[in-house]
Design a protein around this motif. Structure first.
Motif, PDB file in Angstrom:
ATOM      1  N   ARG A 135       0.823  -1.215   0.000  1.00 59.64           N
ATOM      2  CA  ARG A 135       0.000   0.000   0.000  1.00 59.64           C
ATOM      3  C   ARG A 135       0.858   1.267   0.000  1.00 59.64           C
ATOM      4  N   HIS A 136       1.917   1.250  -0.771  1.00 66.11           N
ATOM      5  CA  HIS A 136       2.773   2.426  -0.898  1.00 66.11           C
ATOM      6  C   HIS A 136       2.487   3.067  -2.243  1.00 66.11           C
ATOM      7  N   VAL A 137       2.222   4.363  -2.221  1.00 67.99           N
ATOM      8  CA  VAL A 137       1.819   5.052  -3.445  1.00 67.99           C
ATOM      9  C   VAL A 137       2.957   5.118  -4.446  1.00 67.99           C
ATOM     10  N   GLU A 138       4.162   5.350  -3.973  1.00 65.90           N
ATOM     11  CA  GLU A 138       5.300   5.545  -4.872  1.00 65.90           C
ATOM     12  C   GLU A 138       5.807   4.216  -5.421  1.00 65.90           C
ATOM     13  N   GLN A 139       5.989   4.130  -6.740  1.00 58.60           N
ATOM     14  CA  GLN A 139       6.530   2.942  -7.361  1.00 58.60           C
ATOM     15  C   GLN A 139       8.012   2.795  -7.042  1.00 58.60           C
ATOM     16  N   ASN A 140       8.457   1.532  -7.002  1.00 61.54           N
ATOM     17  CA  ASN A 140       9.887   1.280  -6.975  1.00 61.54           C
ATOM     18  C   ASN A 140      10.487   1.548  -8.351  1.00 61.54           C
ATOM     19  N   THR A 141      11.699   2.019  -8.360  1.00 65.07           N
ATOM     20  CA  THR A 141      12.482   2.018  -9.588  1.00 65.07           C
ATOM     21  C   THR A 141      12.942   0.590  -9.843  1.00 65.07           C
ATOM     22  N   ILE A 142      12.708   0.077 -11.041  1.00 70.08           N
ATOM     23  CA  ILE A 142      13.117  -1.286 -11.380  1.00 70.08           C
ATOM     24  C   ILE A 142      14.515  -1.247 -11.980  1.00 70.08           C
ATOM     25  N   VAL A 143      15.415  -2.049 -11.415  1.00 70.68           N
ATOM     26  CA  VAL A 143      16.770  -2.204 -11.925  1.00 70.68           C
ATOM     27  C   VAL A 143      16.929  -3.652 -12.357  1.00 70.68           C
ATOM     28  N   ILE A 144      17.161  -3.867 -13.649  1.00 71.36           N
ATOM     29  CA  ILE A 144      17.299  -5.216 -14.191  1.00 71.36           C
ATOM     30  C   ILE A 144      18.774  -5.488 -14.416  1.00 71.36           C
ATOM     31  N   LEU A 145      19.292  -6.505 -13.732  1.00 73.67           N
ATOM     32  CA  LEU A 145      20.698  -6.887 -13.855  1.00 73.67           C
ATOM     33  C   LEU A 145      20.816  -7.957 -14.926  1.00 73.67           C
ATOM     34  N   GLY A 146      21.390  -7.588 -16.074  1.00 77.43           N
ATOM     35  CA  GLY A 146      21.445  -8.471 -17.234  1.00 77.43           C
ATOM     36  C   GLY A 146      20.381  -8.063 -18.241  1.00 77.43           C
ATOM     37  N   GLY A 147      20.305  -8.823 -19.339  1.00 86.47           N
ATOM     38  CA  GLY A 147      19.246  -8.557 -20.311  1.00 86.47           C
ATOM     39  C   GLY A 147      19.704  -7.880 -21.576  1.00 86.47           C
ATOM     40  N   LEU A 148      20.980  -7.485 -21.643  1.00 83.79           N
ATOM     41  CA  LEU A 148      21.491  -6.818 -22.846  1.00 83.79           C
ATOM     42  C   LEU A 148      22.637  -7.584 -23.483  1.00 83.79           C
TER      43      LEU A 148
ATOM     44  N   LYS B 264       7.167  -1.399 -23.828  1.00 85.34           N
ATOM     45  CA  LYS B 264       5.750  -1.432 -23.453  1.00 85.34           C
ATOM     46  C   LYS B 264       5.553  -1.062 -21.984  1.00 85.34           C
ATOM     47  N   LEU B 265       6.497  -1.464 -21.135  1.00 84.18           N
ATOM     48  CA  LEU B 265       6.364  -1.227 -19.700  1.00 84.18           C
ATOM     49  C   LEU B 265       6.421   0.255 -19.354  1.00 84.18           C
ATOM     50  N   ARG B 266       7.020   1.060 -20.212  1.00 85.10           N
ATOM     51  CA  ARG B 266       7.167   2.492 -19.921  1.00 85.10           C
ATOM     52  C   ARG B 266       5.819   3.173 -19.723  1.00 85.10           C
ATOM     53  N   ARG B 267       4.740   2.586 -20.241  1.00 89.75           N
ATOM     54  CA  ARG B 267       3.418   3.196 -20.117  1.00 89.75           C
ATOM     55  C   ARG B 267       2.894   3.138 -18.684  1.00 89.75           C
ATOM     56  N   THR B 268       3.386   2.182 -17.903  1.00 93.08           N
ATOM     57  CA  THR B 268       2.900   2.030 -16.529  1.00 93.08           C
ATOM     58  C   THR B 268       3.994   2.183 -15.472  1.00 93.08           C
ATOM     59  N   ARG B 269       5.267   2.065 -15.866  1.00 96.57           N
ATOM     60  CA  ARG B 269       6.386   2.231 -14.937  1.00 96.57           C
ATOM     61  C   ARG B 269       7.291   3.337 -15.453  1.00 96.57           C
ATOM     62  N   LYS B 270       7.466   4.376 -14.654  1.00 97.96           N
ATOM     63  CA  LYS B 270       8.221   5.541 -15.110  1.00 97.96           C
ATOM     64  C   LYS B 270       9.725   5.303 -15.098  1.00 97.96           C
ATOM     65  N   HIS B 271      10.212   4.435 -14.209  1.00100.97           N
ATOM     66  CA  HIS B 271      11.648   4.327 -13.999  1.00100.97           C
ATOM     67  C   HIS B 271      12.067   2.860 -14.047  1.00100.97           C
ATOM     68  N   THR B 272      12.558   2.424 -15.191  1.00104.58           N
ATOM     69  CA  THR B 272      13.062   1.063 -15.355  1.00104.58           C
ATOM     70  C   THR B 272      14.399   1.126 -16.081  1.00104.58           C
ATOM     71  N   PHE B 273      15.423   0.540 -15.473  1.00107.62           N
ATOM     72  CA  PHE B 273      16.776   0.574 -16.014  1.00107.62           C
ATOM     73  C   PHE B 273      17.275  -0.844 -16.246  1.00107.62           C
ATOM     74  N   VAL B 274      18.143  -0.997 -17.236  1.00114.44           N
ATOM     75  CA  VAL B 274      18.843  -2.256 -17.470  1.00114.44           C
ATOM     76  C   VAL B 274      20.330  -1.978 -17.324  1.00114.44           C
ATOM     77  N   ILE B 275      21.022  -2.843 -16.579  1.00114.32           N
ATOM     78  CA  ILE B 275      22.453  -2.624 -16.376  1.00114.32           C
ATOM     79  C   ILE B 275      23.212  -3.928 -16.526  1.00114.32           C
ATOM     80  N   THR B 276      24.369  -3.846 -17.160  1.00112.86           N
ATOM     81  CA  THR B 276      25.331  -4.930 -17.246  1.00112.86           C
ATOM     82  C   THR B 276      26.689  -4.370 -16.857  1.00112.86           C
ATOM     83  N   ASP B 277      27.713  -5.192 -16.921  1.00111.25           N
ATOM     84  CA  ASP B 277      29.055  -4.685 -16.608  1.00111.25           C
ATOM     85  C   ASP B 277      29.575  -3.745 -17.675  1.00111.25           C
ATOM     86  N   GLU B 278      28.898  -3.685 -18.819  1.00108.33           N
ATOM     87  CA  GLU B 278      29.350  -2.827 -19.909  1.00108.33           C
ATOM     88  C   GLU B 278      28.484  -1.590 -20.107  1.00108.33           C
ATOM     89  N   ASN B 279      27.189  -1.662 -19.760  1.00109.54           N
ATOM     90  CA  ASN B 279      26.255  -0.596 -20.118  1.00109.54           C
ATOM     91  C   ASN B 279      25.206  -0.378 -19.045  1.00109.54           C
TER      92      ASN B 279
END
Length: 295
Positions: free
Chosen positions: A141-154, A170-185
């Motif tokens: 019941r927290h109003v503020e969304q979590n920022t999603i950090v995806i480790l891998g995927g690129l 597609k997810l950008r329409r419902t989640r404002k902050h989603t990042f993908v990170i690897t050791d390179e990018n």
């Protein structure tokens, strides 16, 4: 937060000129000492301990997408001659569970980790973990969304990389902050509008890119890059700004785009954090979005 909320002006279209929102961005989830509301999802791809250590301790909810549990387990089983598995216990392992090994499943089950089998063949393990996060957020019941950090995927298989790109588009329409990170990018989507990206040159660079993925074309205007664009069309059939460079003297990059695009920055090698800092952060981590936290 890893990214501030967009300004309230919003974007629109019609007979008049388009009014774009201005969105400031800051990649703060590589700094475990900052206050965060991040959710980390570990995918089944290789990653280094220094990267895991930073994004893990900058997050308050942790999930492994099926075989991501194998990666986590094996990296920590004997890191620097020590078993560190107990310092990185996920809140959830979810997927169709066709990749997680029996020994890994037994270990995390003994640690009390939620292990959820979901046989839905119309959803990937990444999609299932995001769905679980949304359910846990509702329970909290927290109003503020979590920022999603995806480790891998690129990296790895091309079809899986394309799925990551498509799903986040597609997810950008419902989640404002989603990042993908690897050791390179590190990469994320800049939606139609104007963006100001704070650049930490000790962590990122020199290369960066503006990628028109999932769209026919866009019009780009930038500042703060070595090779800036001014009202320039960008598409797969035309110009794609790859291997552009961040400018060390510029603390901010601005991007104006008429359509959603991917922004990516090269990640410099990360130095390991001190052993004491890592263990203290593990001991102090408070659970987020778990049944206990939601009660």
């Amino acid at each position: 937060m890893a990214a501030a909320a967009a300004a309230a002006s919003g974007s629109g279209s019609g007979s008049g000129s388009t009014a774009y929102s201005l969105t400031p961005w800051e990649v703060s989830f590589l700094d475990p000492l900052r206050v965060h509301r991040n959710a980390l999802i570990v995918l089944n791809q290789p990653f280094s301990f220094p990267l895991l250590d930073r994004v893990w301790h900058a997050s308050r909810w942790h999930a492994c997408a099926d075989g991501g549990a194998n990666r986590l387990h094996d990296l920590l089983l004997s890191h620097d001659g020590r078993d560190k598995r107990h310092l990185f216990t996920p809140d959830l392992i979810k997927g169709d569970l066709d990749s997680i090994r029996d020994d890994v499943r037994a270990y995390y089950s003994s640690r009390g980790v939620r292990i959820v089998r979901d046989d839905d063949q119309n959803a990937t393990d990444l999609m299932k973990c995001v769905a679980a996060l949304i359910e846990d957020e509702k329970a909290e019941r927290h109003v503020e969304q979590n920022t999603i950090v995806i480790l891998g995927g690129l990296g790895g298989r091309l079809d899986q990389t394309v799925h990551t790109l498509s799903f986040l588009h597609k997810l950008r329409r419902t989640r404002k902050h989603t990042f993908v990170i690897t050791d390179e990018n590190v990469a994320w989507i800049l939606d139609a509008g104007e963006h100001r990206i704070a650049i930490d040159h000790t962590l990122f660079g020199p290369t960066c890119g503006l990628l028109p993925l999932g769209i026919d074309s866009t019009i780009l205007t930038t500042t703060g890059l070595r090779w800036n664009l001014t009202d320039h069309p960008s598409s797969f059939d035309g110009l794609v700004s790859t291997s552009n460079h961040l400018v060390p003297e510029e603390p901010v990059v601005s991007v104006k785009t008429t359509r959603p695009i991917w922004w990516t920055m090269e990640l410099r090698p990360l130095a390991p954090r001190s052993r004491q800092a890592g263990e203290e952060a593990s001991g102090e981590r408070a659970g987020c979005c778990s049944p206990t936290a939601a009660a």
